[in-house]
Design a protein around this motif. Structure first.
Motif, PDB file in Angstrom:
ATOM      1  N   TYR A   3     -11.816   1.119   3.313  1.00 28.83           N
ATOM      2  CA  TYR A   3     -11.808  -0.243   2.777  1.00 28.83           C
ATOM      3  C   TYR A   3     -11.566  -1.337   4.000  1.00 28.83           C
ATOM      4  O   TYR A   3     -10.596  -0.747   5.035  1.00 28.83           O
ATOM      5  CB  TYR A   3     -10.547  -0.213   1.873  1.00 28.83           C
ATOM      6  CG  TYR A   3     -10.629   0.284   0.581  1.00 28.83           C
ATOM      7  CD1 TYR A   3     -11.380  -0.157  -0.577  1.00 28.83           C
ATOM      8  CD2 TYR A   3     -10.089   1.616   0.117  1.00 28.83           C
ATOM      9  CE1 TYR A   3     -11.372   0.442  -1.533  1.00 28.83           C
ATOM     10  CE2 TYR A   3     -10.226   2.423  -0.709  1.00 28.83           C
ATOM     11  CZ  TYR A   3     -11.050   1.608  -1.838  1.00 28.83           C
ATOM     12  OH  TYR A   3     -11.017   2.518  -2.982  1.00 28.83           O
ATOM     13  N   THR A   4     -11.815  -2.417   3.873  1.00 28.55           N
ATOM     14  CA  THR A   4     -11.490  -3.522   4.819  1.00 28.55           C
ATOM     15  C   THR A   4     -10.149  -4.125   4.400  1.00 28.55           C
ATOM     16  O   THR A   4      -9.828  -4.045   3.258  1.00 28.55           O
ATOM     17  CB  THR A   4     -12.508  -4.577   4.887  1.00 28.55           C
ATOM     18  OG1 THR A   4     -12.426  -5.546   3.584  1.00 28.55           O
ATOM     19  CG2 THR A   4     -13.749  -4.260   5.335  1.00 28.55           C
ATOM     20  N   LYS A   5      -9.393  -4.936   5.269  1.00 24.28           N
ATOM     21  CA  LYS A   5      -8.155  -5.550   5.209  1.00 24.28           C
ATOM     22  C   LYS A   5      -8.529  -6.564   4.049  1.00 24.28           C
ATOM     23  O   LYS A   5      -7.481  -6.638   2.914  1.00 24.28           O
ATOM     24  CB  LYS A   5      -7.591  -6.048   6.232  1.00 24.28           C
ATOM     25  CG  LYS A   5      -7.051  -5.040   7.204  1.00 24.28           C
ATOM     26  CD  LYS A   5      -6.257  -5.832   8.382  1.00 24.28           C
ATOM     27  CE  LYS A   5      -5.786  -5.036   9.381  1.00 24.28           C
ATOM     28  NZ  LYS A   5      -4.847  -5.671  10.316  1.00 24.28           N
ATOM     29  N   ASP A   6      -9.517  -7.298   3.957  1.00 25.66           N
ATOM     30  CA  ASP A   6      -9.699  -8.344   2.778  1.00 25.66           C
ATOM     31  C   ASP A   6     -10.022  -7.685   1.424  1.00 25.66           C
ATOM     32  O   ASP A   6      -9.515  -8.000   0.465  1.00 25.66           O
ATOM     33  CB  ASP A   6     -10.997  -9.002   3.209  1.00 25.66           C
ATOM     34  CG  ASP A   6     -10.855  -9.936   4.420  1.00 25.66           C
ATOM     35  OD1 ASP A   6      -9.595 -10.211   4.724  1.00 25.66           O
ATOM     36  OD2 ASP A   6     -11.682 -10.324   5.081  1.00 25.66           O
ATOM     37  N   LEU A   8      -8.492  -4.534   0.568  1.00 28.83           N
ATOM     38  CA  LEU A   8      -7.305  -4.156   0.034  1.00 28.83           C
ATOM     39  C   LEU A   8      -6.311  -5.614  -0.579  1.00 28.83           C
ATOM     40  O   LEU A   8      -5.599  -5.387  -1.360  1.00 28.83           O
ATOM     41  CB  LEU A   8      -6.752  -3.372   1.627  1.00 28.83           C
ATOM     42  CG  LEU A   8      -7.169  -2.104   1.665  1.00 28.83           C
ATOM     43  CD1 LEU A   8      -6.663  -1.649   2.784  1.00 28.83           C
ATOM     44  CD2 LEU A   8      -7.097  -1.252   0.551  1.00 28.83           C
ATOM     45  N   ILE A   9      -6.506  -6.501   0.223  1.00 30.51           N
ATOM     46  CA  ILE A   9      -5.558  -7.825  -0.182  1.00 30.51           C
ATOM     47  C   ILE A   9      -6.041  -8.360  -1.622  1.00 30.51           C
ATOM     48  O   ILE A   9      -5.229  -8.272  -2.547  1.00 30.51           O
ATOM     49  CB  ILE A   9      -5.923  -8.848   0.611  1.00 30.51           C
ATOM     50  CG1 ILE A   9      -4.995  -8.588   2.085  1.00 30.51           C
ATOM     51  CG2 ILE A   9      -5.287  -9.915   0.270  1.00 30.51           C
ATOM     52  CD1 ILE A   9      -5.143  -9.521   3.243  1.00 30.51           C
ATOM     53  N   SER A  33      -4.226   3.759   2.232  1.00 29.96           N
ATOM     54  CA  SER A  33      -5.111   2.846   3.021  1.00 29.96           C
ATOM     55  C   SER A  33      -4.418   1.776   3.462  1.00 29.96           C
ATOM     56  O   SER A  33      -4.589   1.120   4.574  1.00 29.96           O
ATOM     57  CB  SER A  33      -6.392   2.450   2.323  1.00 29.96           C
ATOM     58  OG  SER A  33      -7.360   3.779   1.953  1.00 29.96           O
ATOM     59  N   ILE A  34      -3.684   0.998   2.508  1.00 27.93           N
ATOM     60  CA  ILE A  34      -2.668  -0.090   2.905  1.00 27.93           C
ATOM     61  C   ILE A  34      -1.944   0.291   3.748  1.00 27.93           C
ATOM     62  O   ILE A  34      -1.851  -0.659   4.899  1.00 27.93           O
ATOM     63  CB  ILE A  34      -2.206  -0.578   1.510  1.00 27.93           C
ATOM     64  CG1 ILE A  34      -2.902  -0.913   0.672  1.00 27.93           C
ATOM     65  CG2 ILE A  34      -0.958  -1.315   1.897  1.00 27.93           C
ATOM     66  CD1 ILE A  34      -2.525  -1.116  -0.785  1.00 27.93           C
ATOM     67  N   HIS A  37      -3.802   0.489   7.350  1.00 25.69           N
ATOM     68  CA  HIS A  37      -4.410  -0.753   7.726  1.00 25.69           C
ATOM     69  C   HIS A  37      -2.925  -1.659   8.259  1.00 25.69           C
ATOM     70  O   HIS A  37      -3.168  -2.359   9.242  1.00 25.69           O
ATOM     71  CB  HIS A  37      -5.081  -1.549   6.560  1.00 25.69           C
ATOM     72  CG  HIS A  37      -6.351  -1.152   6.412  1.00 25.69           C
ATOM     73  ND1 HIS A  37      -7.249  -1.484   7.726  1.00 25.69           N
ATOM     74  CD2 HIS A  37      -7.092  -0.346   5.993  1.00 25.69           C
ATOM     75  CE1 HIS A  37      -8.592  -1.099   7.498  1.00 25.69           C
ATOM     76  NE2 HIS A  37      -8.759  -0.339   6.520  1.00 25.69           N
ATOM     77  N   PHE A  38      -1.950  -1.786   7.328  1.00 27.27           N
ATOM     78  CA  PHE A  38      -0.904  -2.707   7.443  1.00 27.27           C
ATOM     79  C   PHE A  38       0.395  -2.171   8.258  1.00 27.27           C
ATOM     80  O   PHE A  38       1.126  -3.058   8.668  1.00 27.27           O
ATOM     81  CB  PHE A  38      -0.587  -3.516   6.291  1.00 27.27           C
ATOM     82  CG  PHE A  38      -1.820  -4.230   5.697  1.00 27.27           C
ATOM     83  CD1 PHE A  38      -2.246  -5.597   6.165  1.00 27.27           C
ATOM     84  CD2 PHE A  38      -2.574  -3.567   4.588  1.00 27.27           C
ATOM     85  CE1 PHE A  38      -3.227  -6.473   5.770  1.00 27.27           C
ATOM     86  CE2 PHE A  38      -3.761  -4.197   4.197  1.00 27.27           C
ATOM     87  CZ  PHE A  38      -4.058  -5.499   4.531  1.00 27.27           C
ATOM     88  N   GLY A  44       1.588  -4.946   3.439  1.00 26.23           N
ATOM     89  CA  GLY A  44       0.375  -5.281   2.924  1.00 26.23           C
ATOM     90  C   GLY A  44       0.419  -6.251   1.510  1.00 26.23           C
ATOM     91  O   GLY A  44      -0.330  -6.939   1.443  1.00 26.23           O
ATOM     92  N   ALA A  47       0.906  -9.571   3.273  1.00 26.89           N
ATOM     93  CA  ALA A  47      -0.567 -10.018   3.697  1.00 26.89           C
ATOM     94  C   ALA A  47      -1.232 -10.673   2.614  1.00 26.89           C
ATOM     95  O   ALA A  47      -2.086 -11.631   2.639  1.00 26.89           O
ATOM     96  CB  ALA A  47      -1.308  -9.206   4.247  1.00 26.89           C
TER      97      ALA A  47
END
Length: 232
Positions: A3-6, A8-9, A33-34, A37-38, A44, A47
């Motif tokens: 997943y990308t950060k976007d 996940l957000i 994954s969160i 990434h964060f 997360g 964010a």
């Protein structure tokens, strides 16, 4: 799935909308994954513009690692999750309790590995000794091999199930009576739906010693004799 950060957000925000509140760690299937990434689950949430779930105290990663190391020093071994009252803070920060132990330079009490969709637990000597002692306490007598689901791990770790009992300070159950041996055979037969073979019965050597042969024990239990047997 990566997943990308976007993404996940967006997932966090959608879940928060569905729940009507900030989602908790265990409610998010993408939680690992969160964390990856964060840096932490709470990072997360921040964010995603969501309020962080309140915990008793906000610990830094360094403080949580210090808590684990102090527990290890006190216990003389890596702590278990149930022994750390800050377990949820550790899990939320690092993604899992075992991950936190690894960051602290410790080995988990046992590791989980997956082989062909089958989960296998690798226990330490201390874990297996605890399993044996707990079983003895619950049964009020030495546990028999067939009563311990970790019997294979015990045999592999100590060389044999009997040696595992000795390491746990538990004396092997002394001579079983004829009635007990017959009950073992009949119970196994009911579970298997057939006459048990020697390999199905951990106590098969005791049966041979008592009845003169394995098949003699099978007959005494009122069961049909298998066509082929190691002992006749």
């Amino acid at each position: 799935m990566a997943y990308t950060k976007d993404e996940l957000i967006e997932m966090l925000q959608k879940l928060a909308k569905d729940l009507g509140r900030t989602p908790k760690f265990y409610e998010v299937s993408q939680r690992q994954s969160i964390v990856n990434h964060f840096g932490s689950f709470n990072n997360g949430l921040e964010a995603a513009g969501l309020p962080v779930n309140a915990i008793r105290k906000q610990y830094t990663g360094e403080e949580l690692i210090q808590i684990l190391r102090e527990a290890e020093k006190e216990l003389g071994r890596p702590p278990k999750a149930k022994e750390i009252k800050q377990y949820y803070a550790i899990r939320n920060h690092f993604g899992s309790f075992n991950k936190a132990l690894e960051v602290a330079g410790m080995k988990p009490a046992f590791k989980r590995a997956v082989y062909r969709n089958r989960t296998v637990y690798r226990y330490t000597r201390e874990e297996l000794i605890e399993v044996i002692q707990k079983a003895e306490k619950e049964l009020g007598r030495p546990p028999r091999a067939r009563e311990i689901s970790q019997r294979g791990a015990i045999a592999n770790c100590f060389g044999s199930y009997k040696k595992g009992l000795e390491a746990a300070g538990v004396k092997e159950e002394e001579g079983l009576t004829e009635e007990q041996l017959i009950d073992i055979l009949q119970t196994a037969a009911r579970k298997l739906g057939r006459t048990p073979r020697e390999v199905d019965i951990p106590e098969y050597q005791r049966i041979i010693k008592h009845f003169g042969s394995y098949n003699a024990g099978v007959r005494a239990a009122g069961l049909p004799v298998n066509k082929k047997s190691k002992s006749n």
